[in-house]
Write a protein that holds these residues in place. Structure first.
Motif, short mmCIF file in Angstrom:
data_model
loop_
_atom_site.label_atom_id
_atom_site.label_comp_id
_atom_site.label_asym_id
_atom_site.label_seq_id
_atom_site.Cartn_x
_atom_site.Cartn_y
_atom_site.Cartn_z
N LEU A 86 0.81 -1.21 0.00
CA LEU A 86 0.00 0.00 0.00
C LEU A 86 0.86 1.27 0.00
O LEU A 86 0.56 2.21 -0.76
CB LEU A 86 -0.96 -0.01 1.20
CG LEU A 86 -2.03 -1.10 1.19
CD1 LEU A 86 -2.97 -0.94 2.39
CD2 LEU A 86 -2.82 -1.10 -0.10
N PRO A 87 1.93 1.37 0.82
CA PRO A 87 2.78 2.56 0.71
C PRO A 87 3.44 2.71 -0.65
O PRO A 87 3.57 3.83 -1.16
CB PRO A 87 3.82 2.35 1.82
CG PRO A 87 3.17 1.44 2.80
CD PRO A 87 2.31 0.53 1.96
N GLN A 88 3.85 1.59 -1.26
CA GLN A 88 4.46 1.67 -2.59
C GLN A 88 3.48 2.20 -3.62
O GLN A 88 3.85 2.92 -4.55
CB GLN A 88 4.98 0.29 -3.01
CG GLN A 88 6.20 -0.19 -2.27
CD GLN A 88 7.48 0.43 -2.82
OE1 GLN A 88 7.46 1.09 -3.85
NE2 GLN A 88 8.58 0.23 -2.12
N LEU A 89 2.20 1.84 -3.46
CA LEU A 89 1.17 2.30 -4.39
C LEU A 89 0.62 3.67 -4.02
O LEU A 89 -0.26 4.19 -4.70
CB LEU A 89 0.02 1.28 -4.43
CG LEU A 89 0.39 -0.12 -4.91
CD1 LEU A 89 -0.82 -1.07 -4.78
CD2 LEU A 89 0.88 -0.10 -6.35
N ARG A 90 1.11 4.24 -2.92
CA ARG A 90 0.67 5.55 -2.42
C ARG A 90 -0.83 5.54 -2.10
O ARG A 90 -1.56 6.48 -2.45
CB ARG A 90 1.02 6.65 -3.40
CG ARG A 90 2.52 6.81 -3.62
CD ARG A 90 2.85 7.95 -4.57
NE ARG A 90 4.29 8.10 -4.74
CZ ARG A 90 4.87 9.02 -5.51
NH1 ARG A 90 4.10 9.86 -6.19
NH2 ARG A 90 6.17 9.08 -5.60
N LEU A 91 -1.26 4.48 -1.45
CA LEU A 91 -2.64 4.36 -1.01
C LEU A 91 -2.71 4.50 0.50
O LEU A 91 -1.69 4.41 1.19
CB LEU A 91 -3.23 3.01 -1.44
CG LEU A 91 -3.23 2.73 -2.95
CD1 LEU A 91 -3.77 1.34 -3.25
CD2 LEU A 91 -4.04 3.79 -3.70
N CYS A 92 -3.92 4.73 1.01
CA CYS A 92 -4.10 4.91 2.44
C CYS A 92 -3.65 3.66 3.19
O CYS A 92 -3.98 2.53 2.80
CB CYS A 92 -5.56 5.22 2.76
SG CYS A 92 -6.15 6.76 2.05
N ALA A 93 -2.93 3.87 4.29
CA ALA A 93 -2.40 2.75 5.05
C ALA A 93 -3.50 1.92 5.70
O ALA A 93 -3.31 0.73 5.96
CB ALA A 93 -1.42 3.26 6.12
N ASP A 94 -4.66 2.55 5.99
CA ASP A 94 -5.75 1.82 6.64
C ASP A 94 -6.78 1.31 5.64
O ASP A 94 -7.90 0.97 6.02
CB ASP A 94 -6.43 2.71 7.68
CG ASP A 94 -7.01 3.98 7.08
OD1 ASP A 94 -6.69 4.28 5.91
OD2 ASP A 94 -7.76 4.69 7.78
N LEU A 95 -6.42 1.22 4.36
CA LEU A 95 -7.34 0.73 3.34
C LEU A 95 -7.72 -0.72 3.63
O LEU A 95 -6.87 -1.55 3.98
CB LEU A 95 -6.70 0.84 1.96
CG LEU A 95 -7.58 0.53 0.75
CD1 LEU A 95 -8.71 1.52 0.65
CD2 LEU A 95 -6.73 0.55 -0.53
#
Length: 277
Positions: A86-95
């Protein structure tokens, strides 16, 4: 403590300890009876009624199996998905990462002539709540389609978009494309990402992951027949707060976790390849 006439007593007391314990229990029982009497007086004519247990359910608690008495725990996504992917994809960590299914890789999933990974019906049901109506329609999943009946039971089963003709010639069926998405698969050395399509075929009603380059992608990830694979999915929706864009819309992501290589793909300096076209 000391011993008097062969019995244990409290220091400075001539009564045996067991007698003191019995007196304590007697006083406590009397207090409990008085408490219940007072409660009955307050309730007046109110009489409590306990419904009898249904037939076959009067067994003691210890007769119920532990697995049936305790609620089932939901699956937890592999740690590397929220911590690395998720961090690599720049998405919310709590997704929210949703468990879709677990299946064994079949021979047809690896067949270059089939060029697809088939999803089971239970997995499709868990995936649908993540999609909007437009997305489900793009994947041909919005409505149940009538299953195509064959004229002869000897006709080979349909497993792609082509329908077998009478003289052995291929007659192309309806092309409905599919829902573009990104498939993530963990290999021994890295996490591979490939843009593919999600679609349901009209004839067999099978829901598949397909697209150009699928076979090379699966081969690069090291999948083998009978490998047990967990399937997870997530999608970030756009969120605006007082006109400020807090989260961007993301594609649908399907994550294939090969349980045979799960330890090797744990989040410890693992590389993430960018989405391939």
């Amino acid at each position: 403590m000391c011993f008097v006439d062969g019995q244990t007593t409290r220091a400075g007391c001539k009564r045996p300890l067991m007698l003191a314990v019995r007196e304590h229990e007697h006083h406590r029982a009397a207090a409990e009876r008085a408490k219940r009497t007072n409660m009955s007086a307050v309730a007046g004519a109110l009489v409590m009624y306990v419904a009898p247990a249904p037939p076959g359910q009067d067994e003691p608690v210890n007769a119920v199996p532990l697995a049936a008495a305790s609620p089932r725990r939901s699956r937890e996504a592999p740690d590397w998905i929220p911590k690395v992917l998720l961090p690599q994809l720049r998405l919310c960590a709590d997704l929210t990462v949703t468990f879709i299914d677990e299946k064994a890789v079949t021979k047809s999933d690896l067949d270059p002539q089939q060029n697809r990974l088939r999803l089971r019906t239970d997995g499709v049901r868990r995936l649908l709540p993540l999609l909007t109506d437009d997305e489900a329609a793009a994947a041909n999943l919005l409505y149940d389609q009538p299953r195509v009946r064959r004229a002869s039971p000897m006709t080979p089963p349909e497993d792609d978009d082509a329908v077998q003709g009478r003289k052995g010639m291929k007659r192309l069926g309806r092309k409905h494309g599919g829902l573009p998405m990104h498939v993530v698969a963990s290999s021994n050395l890295s996490i591979e990402i490939k843009q593919l399509e999600l679609s349901r075929w009209d004839g067999s009603q099978g829901t598949v992951i397909k697209g150009a380059g699928y076979h090379d992608f699966i081969g690069k990830c090291g999948f083998r027949e009978d490998d047990l694979v967990e399937i997870w999915a997530f999608k970030q929706r756009e969120f605006r707060n007082f006109g400020v864009n807090m989260c961007d819309e993301s594609p649908l992501y399907i994550v294939l976790v090969n349980k045979q290589t799960r330890r090797a793909a744990a989040a410890r300096g693992v590389a993430v390849a960018g989405p391939a076209a």
